[in-house]
Design a protein around this motif. Structure first.
Motif, PDB file in Angstrom:
ATOM      1  N   SER A   1       0.851  -0.795   0.264  1.00  0.00           N
ATOM      2  CA  SER A   1      -0.179   0.100  -0.074  1.00  0.00           C
ATOM      3  C   SER A   1       0.749   1.018  -0.079  1.00  0.00           C
ATOM      4  CB  SER A   1      -0.636  -0.253   1.035  1.00  0.00           C
ATOM      5  OG  SER A   1      -1.564  -1.211   1.043  1.00  0.00           O
TER       6      SER A   1
ATOM      7  N   LYS B   1      -9.097   2.798   5.380  1.00  0.00           N
ATOM      8  CA  LYS B   1      -9.369   1.962   3.593  1.00  0.00           C
ATOM      9  C   LYS B   1     -10.474   2.683   3.332  1.00  0.00           C
ATOM     10  CE  LYS B   1      -7.319  -1.937   5.744  1.00  0.00           C
ATOM     11  NZ  LYS B   1      -7.961  -3.698   5.890  1.00  0.00           N
ATOM     12  N   ASN B   2     -10.887   2.051   1.433  1.00  0.00           N
ATOM     13  CA  ASN B   2     -12.270   2.897   1.034  1.00  0.00           C
ATOM     14  C   ASN B   2     -12.254   3.844   1.464  1.00  0.00           C
ATOM     15  OD1 ASN B   2     -11.570   0.010   0.045  1.00  0.00           O
ATOM     16  ND2 ASN B   2     -12.250  -0.887   2.343  1.00  0.00           N
TER      17      ASN B   2
ATOM     18  N   CYS C   1     -10.772   7.519  -0.290  1.00  0.00           N
ATOM     19  CA  CYS C   1     -10.634   8.201  -1.096  1.00  0.00           C
ATOM     20  C   CYS C   1     -11.352   8.154  -2.363  1.00  0.00           C
ATOM     21  CB  CYS C   1      -9.123   8.216  -1.223  1.00  0.00           C
ATOM     22  SG  CYS C   1      -8.104   8.820   0.361  1.00  0.00           S
ATOM     23  N   ASP C   2     -11.905   8.904  -3.145  1.00  0.00           N
ATOM     24  CA  ASP C   2     -12.477   8.690  -4.918  1.00  0.00           C
ATOM     25  C   ASP C   2     -11.086   8.555  -5.437  1.00  0.00           C
ATOM     26  OD1 ASP C   2     -13.584  10.172  -7.274  1.00  0.00           O
ATOM     27  OD2 ASP C   2     -15.657   9.559  -6.341  1.00  0.00           O
TER      28      ASP C   2
ATOM     29  N   SER D   1      -5.897  -7.583   0.446  1.00  0.00           N
ATOM     30  CA  SER D   1      -6.110  -6.643   0.320  1.00  0.00           C
ATOM     31  C   SER D   1      -5.884  -7.194  -1.479  1.00  0.00           C
ATOM     32  CB  SER D   1      -5.593  -4.884   0.280  1.00  0.00           C
ATOM     33  OG  SER D   1      -6.376  -5.087   1.457  1.00  0.00           O
TER      34      SER D   1
ATOM     35  N   LYS E   1      -4.975  -3.108  -9.516  1.00  0.00           N
ATOM     36  CA  LYS E   1      -5.786  -2.850  -8.636  1.00  0.00           C
ATOM     37  C   LYS E   1      -4.754  -1.329  -8.629  1.00  0.00           C
ATOM     38  CE  LYS E   1      -7.387  -4.175  -3.888  1.00  0.00           C
ATOM     39  NZ  LYS E   1      -8.569  -3.884  -3.971  1.00  0.00           N
TER      40      LYS E   1
ATOM     41  N   LYS F   1      -4.907  -0.101  -1.449  1.00  0.00           N
ATOM     42  CA  LYS F   1      -6.693  -0.202  -0.275  1.00  0.00           C
ATOM     43  C   LYS F   1      -7.571   1.170  -0.430  1.00  0.00           C
ATOM     44  CE  LYS F   1      -3.412  -0.609   3.456  1.00  0.00           C
ATOM     45  NZ  LYS F   1      -3.361  -1.232   4.470  1.00  0.00           N
ATOM     46  N   HIS F   2      -6.646   2.468   0.077  1.00  0.00           N
ATOM     47  CA  HIS F   2      -7.420   3.344   0.266  1.00  0.00           C
ATOM     48  C   HIS F   2      -8.121   4.423  -0.365  1.00  0.00           C
ATOM     49  CE1 HIS F   2      -2.813   3.067   1.743  1.00  0.00           C
ATOM     50  NE2 HIS F   2      -3.545   3.875   2.914  1.00  0.00           N
ATOM     51  N   PHE F   3      -8.566   3.129  -1.628  1.00  0.00           N
ATOM     52  CA  PHE F   3      -9.175   4.382  -2.956  1.00  0.00           C
ATOM     53  C   PHE F   3     -10.255   3.300  -2.794  1.00  0.00           C
ATOM     54  CE2 PHE F   3      -5.052   5.823  -3.536  1.00  0.00           C
ATOM     55  CZ  PHE F   3      -5.447   6.265  -4.282  1.00  0.00           C
ATOM     56  N   ARG F   4     -11.742   3.676  -3.198  1.00  0.00           N
ATOM     57  CA  ARG F   4     -12.952   2.870  -3.467  1.00  0.00           C
ATOM     58  C   ARG F   4     -12.700   2.325  -4.799  1.00  0.00           C
ATOM     59  NH1 ARG F   4     -14.452   7.899   0.098  1.00  0.00           N
ATOM     60  NH2 ARG F   4     -14.907   9.075  -1.935  1.00  0.00           N
ATOM     61  N   ALA F   5     -13.388   1.626  -4.946  1.00  0.00           N
ATOM     62  CA  ALA F   5     -13.234   1.160  -6.404  1.00  0.00           C
ATOM     63  C   ALA F   5     -14.022   1.926  -7.486  1.00  0.00           C
ATOM     64  CB  ALA F   5     -14.047  -0.558  -6.111  1.00  0.00           C
TER      65      ALA F   5
END
Length: 370
Positions: free
Chosen positions: A115, A232-233, A235-236, A354, A361, A364-368
C-alpha cells in the motif's frame, strides 16, 4: 534445506519463527504487537511517536548512529501521537516501535508495504552504523528507523502506522536458476510461453487493456488532498488518479518524474514454502524504476489460498528522460527464496488480504471505480 550448523534451517523465517524472535528477545517492540502485524513471512514495522524533518536523506556509515546524524541534519520535530501530515518533497526520519538484538546467524531486509508503494511514498529502513538502506546485518543490536519521503501525495500518518515490512533470514535463501526451473515445472510460477530464469522469473507489462473499457493503468495527479494511510476505501479514485485506456496502440510513453500504476501481463504464483522479491530497478531493461514495494509472501497468487490469476501490480517511475514501454516488454524479475520452515498460514487465506487474486488495482485507500 541446508542448515548452517547441522540443526538450524536456512531460509526466510515464516510467521511462527518471527514470533519466536520476540519470545527470545531477538526482536522487541515499544508496545504489544497488533493482531495482524506478523504476516506469513514478514513483520510490519510501526511508526513511533515522533518524526524528524531532515535536510537530506543519509546513510550513517560504519561509525555513526542515526541519532548522531540527526543532531546535524534535523530541521524540526513533529509529534505523531495525534497524527501529522508529511508533505511531498520532504524527507522525514521516524524511529520505529520495533528494535532488534539479532543472533550472529540471523540477518534482515526491509521493503515498503504494498500500500505504501502504490501511494508513491518512498520509504526505507535505516539501522545504526549501516552501509545500505533496507539491510540489517546479522547480529545487529539496536533501534530501527524509517526514512519517509512522499513523492506525489501528502499523507497523514500517526504513531502505529505501518509503512514498511521486514523479513528475517538465516544463511542463503535464494533459489538457484536450475531449482527455479524445476519448481516452475512442478507448479507454474508464471503463465505464458517458455521462460528464461536467469536472474529470476521475468515479468512483463500489460498494455493490451484486457481490463474493462480498455483500462491499462493510472497516472497520479498532482496537488491533491491528503491521504490517510490508515483509512481504507476512503478516497475517490478520480480525485487522485487519471485512468489510462488503450486507444489502439500497445505502447506507453512514461513522462519523466510522473508516477504510474500498471500491471503485469502474466499471472504470478508464490508457492507455499517460498517467498519472492521483485528486482526494483534493472538498467538493462530501461531507465525507469518498477515496483517500490517488492516483497511477495508465500501463497500470493496460489490457487490453494484463493489467489489464482493474480497479477503483479507495478509502481513505475521514469528517470530523467521520456521512455516508451511496449506491451509484453520485460520490466523486472522475481527472485524466489525458500522458507526456513513450512509456514502455518499463507497470504490471503481467509480473505484477510487486500491484494490476493488482484488484477490492475490501486492501493486499499481508494474506493473501487463504479
Amino acid at each position: 534445506m541446508t542448515a548452517t550448523d547441522g540443526t538450524r534451517p536456512t531460509g526466510i523465517f515464516p510467521a511462527h519463527m518471527i514470533r519466536e524472535l520476540f519470545a527470545s528477545g531477538a526482536a522487541a517492540s515499544a508496545g504489544p504487537l497488533d493482531a495482524d502485524q506478523i504476516q506469513p513471512a514478514s513483520l510490519d514495522l510501526r511508526l513511533g511517536d515522533v518524526a524528524y524533518r531532515v535536510r537530506a536523506s543519509f546513510l550513517t556509515g560504519p561509525q555513526t548512529t542515526v541519532e548522531e546524524k540527526l543532531q546535524d541534519l534535523r530541521l524540526h520535530t513533529i509529534p505523531l501521537t495525534g497524527g501529522a501530515v508529511l508533505e511531498t518533497g520532504c524527507v522525514y526520519i521516524v524511529p520505529l516501535m520495533e528494535r532488534l538484538a539479532l543472533p550472529a546467524d540471523i540477518a534482515a531486509a526491509a521493503n515498503p508495504k504494498s500500500s505504501t508503494g502504490r501511494l508513491d511514498v518512498f520509504t526505507r529502513v535505516i539501522a545504526d552504523r549501516g552501509r545500505a538502506f533496507d539491510t540489517v546485518p546479522a547480529g545487529y543490536c539496536g533501534p530501527l528507523y524509517a526514512e519517509i519521503s512522499p513523492r506525489t501525495f501528502p499523507v497523514l500518518v500517526r504513531a502505529g502506522s505501518r509503512l514498511s515490512q521486514i523479513r528475517f533470514r538465516r544463511g542463503s535463501a535464494r533459489i538457484t536458476e536450475d531449482d527455479l526451473a524445476a519448481l516452475h515445472r512442478a507448479m507454474p510460477l508464471i503463465d505464458g510461453a517458455s521462460h528464461d530464469f536467469s536472474g529470476g522469473v521475468p515479468v512483463s507489462i500489460d498494455l493490451e487493456g484486457r481490463a474493462r473499457d480498455g483500462l491499462v493503468g493510472f497516472r497520479a495527479k498532482r496537488h491533491t488532498a491528503v491521504i490517510d494511510v490508515d483509512a481504507k476505501n476512503a478516497c475517490d479514485v478520480l480525485d487522485f488518479w487519471e485512468p489510462m485506456t488503450t486507444r489502439g496502440s500497445r505502447s506507453l510513453v512514461l513522462d519523466p518524474n510522473e508516477f504510474y500504476i500498471l500491471v503485469s501481463r502474466e499471472a504470478v504464483c508464490v508457492p507455499p514454502e517460498t517467498a519472492a522479491e521483485m528486482v526494483p530497478f534493472d538498467p538493462l531493461v530501461g531507465e525507469f524504476r518498477v515496483h517500490y514495494a517488492g516483497f511477495f509472501d508465500p501463497g500470493f497468487g496460489y490457487d490453494g489460498a484463493g489467489g489464482a490469476g493474480a497479477r503483479a501490480v507495478l509502481e513505475v517511475r521514469s528517470h530523467e528522460v521520456p521512455f516508451i514501454v511496449d506491451h509484453g516488454q520485460t520490466v523486472g524479475r522475481l527472485v524466489y527464496e525458500h522458507l526456513a520452515e513450512k509456514p502455518e498460514a499463507l497470504y490471503g487465506e481467509g480473505g484477510t488480504s487486500s491484494y490476493q487474486g488482484q488484477a490492475l488495482k490501486l492501493s486499499k485507500h481508494f474506493r473501487a471505480l463504479d
